[in-house]
Design a protein around this motif. Structure first.
Motif, PDB file in Angstrom:
ATOM      1  N   GLY A  15       0.789  -1.219   0.000  1.00 21.37           N
ATOM      2  CA  GLY A  15       0.000   0.000   0.000  1.00 21.37           C
ATOM      3  C   GLY A  15       0.823   1.271   0.000  1.00 21.37           C
ATOM      4  N   GLY A  16       2.118   1.138   0.207  1.00 22.17           N
ATOM      5  CA  GLY A  16       2.990   2.296   0.267  1.00 22.17           C
ATOM      6  C   GLY A  16       3.421   2.787  -1.108  1.00 22.17           C
ATOM      7  N   SER A  17       4.300   3.785  -1.090  1.00 25.45           N
ATOM      8  CA  SER A  17       4.760   4.414  -2.323  1.00 25.45           C
ATOM      9  C   SER A  17       6.279   4.537  -2.338  1.00 25.45           C
ATOM     10  N   LEU A  18       6.821   4.539  -3.532  1.00 27.50           N
ATOM     11  CA  LEU A  18       8.231   4.825  -3.762  1.00 27.50           C
ATOM     12  C   LEU A  18       8.347   5.605  -5.062  1.00 27.50           C
ATOM     13  N   ARG A  19       9.394   6.403  -5.149  1.00 26.79           N
ATOM     14  CA  ARG A  19       9.696   7.108  -6.396  1.00 26.79           C
ATOM     15  C   ARG A  19      11.101   6.737  -6.824  1.00 26.79           C
ATOM     16  N   LEU A  20      11.202   6.093  -7.966  1.00 30.18           N
ATOM     17  CA  LEU A  20      12.498   5.741  -8.536  1.00 30.18           C
ATOM     18  C   LEU A  20      12.974   6.840  -9.474  1.00 30.18           C
ATOM     19  N   SER A  21      14.268   7.032  -9.486  1.00 25.37           N
ATOM     20  CA  SER A  21      14.887   7.982 -10.404  1.00 25.37           C
ATOM     21  C   SER A  21      15.971   7.270 -11.200  1.00 25.37           C
ATOM     22  N   CYS A  22      16.162   7.690 -12.422  1.00 25.32           N
ATOM     23  CA  CYS A  22      17.254   7.194 -13.259  1.00 25.32           C
ATOM     24  C   CYS A  22      17.906   8.404 -13.906  1.00 25.32           C
ATOM     25  N   THR A  23      19.097   8.713 -13.433  1.00 29.85           N
ATOM     26  CA  THR A  23      19.825   9.869 -13.947  1.00 29.85           C
ATOM     27  C   THR A  23      20.854   9.404 -14.961  1.00 29.85           C
ATOM     28  N   THR A  24      20.899  10.070 -16.093  1.00 29.29           N
ATOM     29  CA  THR A  24      21.773   9.639 -17.177  1.00 29.29           C
ATOM     30  C   THR A  24      22.894  10.632 -17.437  1.00 29.29           C
ATOM     31  N   SER A  25      23.942  10.129 -18.048  1.00 29.53           N
ATOM     32  CA  SER A  25      25.033  10.969 -18.522  1.00 29.53           C
ATOM     33  C   SER A  25      25.629  10.301 -19.749  1.00 29.53           C
ATOM     34  N   GLY A  26      26.232  11.107 -20.602  1.00 27.79           N
ATOM     35  CA  GLY A  26      26.886  10.554 -21.783  1.00 27.79           C
ATOM     36  C   GLY A  26      25.983  10.344 -22.976  1.00 27.79           C
ATOM     37  N   ILE A  27      24.692  10.687 -22.852  1.00 26.36           N
ATOM     38  CA  ILE A  27      23.763  10.595 -23.977  1.00 26.36           C
ATOM     39  C   ILE A  27      23.011  11.911 -24.115  1.00 26.36           C
ATOM     40  N   ILE A  28      22.490  12.149 -25.318  1.00 21.68           N
ATOM     41  CA  ILE A  28      21.615  13.300 -25.516  1.00 21.68           C
ATOM     42  C   ILE A  28      20.226  12.844 -25.082  1.00 21.68           C
ATOM     43  N   PHE A  29      19.940  13.060 -23.828  1.00 19.07           N
ATOM     44  CA  PHE A  29      18.771  12.462 -23.180  1.00 19.07           C
ATOM     45  C   PHE A  29      17.481  12.720 -23.946  1.00 19.07           C
ATOM     46  N   SER A  30      17.308  13.926 -24.440  1.00 21.79           N
ATOM     47  CA  SER A  30      16.047  14.280 -25.102  1.00 21.79           C
ATOM     48  C   SER A  30      15.812  13.477 -26.376  1.00 21.79           C
ATOM     49  N   GLY A  31      16.865  12.866 -26.888  1.00 21.56           N
ATOM     50  CA  GLY A  31      16.747  12.076 -28.101  1.00 21.56           C
ATOM     51  C   GLY A  31      16.458  10.608 -27.874  1.00 21.56           C
ATOM     52  N   TYR A  32      16.298  10.220 -26.632  1.00 20.68           N
ATOM     53  CA  TYR A  32      16.112   8.812 -26.276  1.00 20.68           C
ATOM     54  C   TYR A  32      14.719   8.550 -25.724  1.00 20.68           C
ATOM     55  N   ASP A  33      14.172   7.394 -26.117  1.00 26.18           N
ATOM     56  CA  ASP A  33      13.010   6.851 -25.440  1.00 26.18           C
ATOM     57  C   ASP A  33      13.513   6.214 -24.153  1.00 26.18           C
ATOM     58  N   MET A  34      12.756   6.336 -23.098  1.00 28.36           N
ATOM     59  CA  MET A  34      13.163   5.803 -21.801  1.00 28.36           C
ATOM     60  C   MET A  34      12.136   4.798 -21.303  1.00 28.36           C
ATOM     61  N   ALA A  35      12.612   3.839 -20.545  1.00 28.73           N
ATOM     62  CA  ALA A  35      11.713   2.801 -20.049  1.00 28.73           C
ATOM     63  C   ALA A  35      12.184   2.290 -18.700  1.00 28.73           C
ATOM     64  N   TRP A  36      11.235   1.770 -17.953  1.00 28.65           N
ATOM     65  CA  TRP A  36      11.524   1.032 -16.716  1.00 28.65           C
ATOM     66  C   TRP A  36      11.120  -0.429 -16.934  1.00 28.65           C
ATOM     67  N   TYR A  37      12.024  -1.323 -16.558  1.00 28.87           N
ATOM     68  CA  TYR A  37      11.778  -2.756 -16.563  1.00 28.87           C
ATOM     69  C   TYR A  37      11.951  -3.259 -15.136  1.00 28.87           C
ATOM     70  N   ARG A  38      11.476  -4.461 -14.895  1.00 29.14           N
ATOM     71  CA  ARG A  38      11.735  -5.094 -13.604  1.00 29.14           C
ATOM     72  C   ARG A  38      11.936  -6.589 -13.803  1.00 29.14           C
ATOM     73  N   GLN A  39      12.657  -7.158 -12.850  1.00 31.84           N
ATOM     74  CA  GLN A  39      12.914  -8.594 -12.881  1.00 31.84           C
ATOM     75  C   GLN A  39      12.805  -9.136 -11.470  1.00 31.84           C
ATOM     76  N   ALA A  40      11.833 -10.016 -11.285  1.00 32.26           N
ATOM     77  CA  ALA A  40      11.656 -10.683 -10.000  1.00 32.26           C
ATOM     78  C   ALA A  40      12.461 -11.979 -10.008  1.00 32.26           C
ATOM     79  N   PRO A  41      12.800 -12.499  -8.828  1.00 36.17           N
ATOM     80  CA  PRO A  41      13.587 -13.744  -8.758  1.00 36.17           C
ATOM     81  C   PRO A  41      12.907 -14.871  -9.523  1.00 36.17           C
ATOM     82  N   GLY A  42      13.663 -15.522 -10.392  1.00 36.15           N
ATOM     83  CA  GLY A  42      13.142 -16.651 -11.135  1.00 36.15           C
ATOM     84  C   GLY A  42      12.245 -16.294 -12.298  1.00 36.15           C
TER      85      GLY A  42
END
Length: 116
Positions: A15-42
């Motif tokens: 029921g709680g909340s979290l905010r994830l951040s992903c900070t980038t460097s070395g790319i022209i960020f505005s030119g990239y599509d961005m995504a979040w993935y996840r992987q659970a054990p197994g």
């Protein structure tokens, strides 16, 4: 050198909340599509949400209405606001930067654990 650095993971009660951040460097960020993935054990890595260069967003059915992806091109950062967390959201969360014509880049991941 391209770097994607995730942060904001941790232990949260159901029921709680979290905010994830992903900070980038070395790319022209505005030119990239961005995504979040996840992987659970197994389990295979799965797409959680993505946001295009123009700001259009898509979500996995399992997180629709609970998660919100956003981006700040000035800060070269993509966010994932996660609300109403469930135990099944427990996973390592990764961000990805991609374009149709270049190599994709991944972060190292951040652990999210939802448990009472």
């Amino acid at each position: 050198q391209v770097q994607l650095v995730e942060s904001g993971g941790g232990l949260v009660q159901p029921g709680g909340s979290l905010r994830l951040s992903c900070t980038t460097s070395g790319i022209i960020f505005s030119g990239y599509d961005m995504a979040w993935y996840r992987q659970a054990p197994g389990k295979q890595r799965e797409l959680v949400a993505n946001i295009g260069r123009g700001g259009s967003a898509n979500y996995a059915d399992s997180v629709k209405g609970r998660f919100t992806i956003s981006r700040d091109n000035a800060k070269k950062t993509v966010y994932l606001q996660m609300n109403s967390l469930k135990s099944e959201d427990t996973a390592v969360y990764y961000c990805k930067a991609s374009t149709p014509v270049t190599t994709s880049y991944w972060g190292q991941g951040t652990q999210v654990t939802v448990s009472s």
